[in-house]
Scaffold this active site. Structure first.
Site, PDB file in Angstrom:
ATOM      1  N   TYR A   1      55.842  25.716  75.571  1.00  0.00           N
ATOM      2  CA  TYR A   1      54.384  25.741  75.753  1.00  0.00           C
ATOM      3  C   TYR A   1      53.677  24.891  74.699  1.00  0.00           C
ATOM      4  O   TYR A   1      52.600  24.361  74.926  1.00  0.00           O
ATOM      5  CB  TYR A   1      53.884  27.187  75.727  1.00  0.00           C
ATOM      6  CG  TYR A   1      52.604  27.389  76.498  1.00  0.00           C
ATOM      7  CD1 TYR A   1      52.533  27.078  77.854  1.00  0.00           C
ATOM      8  CD2 TYR A   1      51.462  27.879  75.888  1.00  0.00           C
ATOM      9  CE1 TYR A   1      51.360  27.254  78.569  1.00  0.00           C
ATOM     10  CE2 TYR A   1      50.300  28.063  76.590  1.00  0.00           C
ATOM     11  CZ  TYR A   1      50.247  27.741  77.929  1.00  0.00           C
ATOM     12  OH  TYR A   1      49.073  27.914  78.639  1.00  0.00           O
TER      13      TYR A   1
ATOM     14  N   LYS B   1      45.400  27.574  73.624  1.00  0.00           N
ATOM     15  CA  LYS B   1      45.080  28.891  74.171  1.00  0.00           C
ATOM     16  C   LYS B   1      44.744  29.889  73.067  1.00  0.00           C
ATOM     17  O   LYS B   1      43.920  30.787  73.267  1.00  0.00           O
ATOM     18  CB  LYS B   1      46.243  29.416  75.021  1.00  0.00           C
ATOM     19  CG  LYS B   1      46.474  28.631  76.303  1.00  0.00           C
ATOM     20  CD  LYS B   1      45.255  28.622  77.205  1.00  0.00           C
ATOM     21  CE  LYS B   1      45.574  27.967  78.543  1.00  0.00           C
ATOM     22  NZ  LYS B   1      44.373  27.835  79.398  1.00  0.00           N
TER      23      LYS B   1
END
Length: 281
Positions: free
Chosen positions: A164, A171
């Site tokens: 990720y 995020k």
């Protein structure tokens, strides 16, 4: 009377029919709401206007429930201001705003975070995190009687998730932005929340290896399965509706419970079984 009868709002982030933003918007429209939509700007040389066409194919069958469709570059404050002028002209005041936008250049996403370039960091943060601030601030004057803002996030902002990478950093920033905006706008009766969805087969998730995560989530999560787009759509619509008027600053996990686990659950049992079988041979 539907859950969104008499409600109007702006949906930012639909790319195609698999987009989480589209699932939420479709749920809102089915419940009587009216939505304005934005799409990624098409390049001037793209005569076919592919980005617009993909979203128009979805919105046009909904008639007046899909009030307008306009291009939006979330990196441009001028473009954001223009979009809000269209929203005000077409919808008047709005009751909700959905932010479902994220981007990082592949050359900065597909390397370890420590190797992300300075410009790549700025680009990813600008689009994936700061755009939440810019859009909410621009929409605020249209929420004259209060309203609800919802963003889309992921567990990779809370814990390190292999693959990720830079998007997890974005995020994490987005999660914090949700909380600070919830505080800033509480006096205006504007709620700000986020849905943290487990992996789904979307255009955005394909870039960060969500396909490989599906087996892991079904093995580790308490429910022993993956989530569906409909489940995420229901949760996003809930947070944008009057059913959630007492909720703000929350990160709602829709991941079959994966985020609560401190051990690999059934996966550990399967590993032990396979190990024992191999030892017995």
């Amino acid at each position: 009377m539907g859950l969104f009868t008499g409600k109007k709002g702006l949906i930012v982030g639909v790319a195609n029919g698999y987009s989480i933003a589209w699932g939420i918007a479709e749920k809102i429209m089915k419940e009587g709401g009216v939505c304005g939509f934005t799409h990624l700007p098409d390049k001037p040389e793209d005569k076919r206007q592919k980005n617009r066409h993909k979203v128009a194919q979805l919105t046009e069958p909904h008639g007046d429930a899909a009030k307008f469709l306009i291009p939006l570059d979330v990196q441009s404050d001028e473009n954001i201001a223009e979009a809000m002028k269209v929203a005000e002209a077409e919808l008047g005041q709005i009751d909700f705003l959905l932010h479902s936008v994220a981007f990082a250049a592949l050359e900065d996403l597909r390397v370890p975070t420590v190797e992300c370039s300075r410009e790549g960091f700025k680009l990813a943060m600008d689009i994936s995190a700061y755009s939440m601030i810019a859009l909410t601030n621009a929409a605020r004057p249209l929420m004259k009687e209060g309203g609800s803002v919802c963003a889309m996030t992921y567990f990779g902002g809370e814990k390190a998730v292999q693959g990720y990478n830079m998007m997890g950093v974005c995020k994490a920033a987005l999660d914090s932005i949700v909380k600070y905006l919830a505080y800033d706008l509480g006096d205006s009766n504007i709620r700000v929340n986020a849905v943290s969805a487990g992996p789904l087969k979307t255009l955005a998730s394909s870039a960060v290896g969500a396909k490989e995560m599906l087996d892991l989530y079904s093995a580790v999560s308490p429910l022993g399965r993956n989530i569906t787009l409909e489940e995420v759509a229901n949760s996003g619509a809930f947070l944008l509706s009057d059913m959630a008027t007492g909720i703000t600053g929350e990160i709602l996990h829709v991941d079959a419970g994966y985020n609560i686990m401190g051990s690999p659950n059934r996966l550990a049992s399967d590993y032990k079984r396979l190990k024992d079988e191999a030892a017995a041979k």
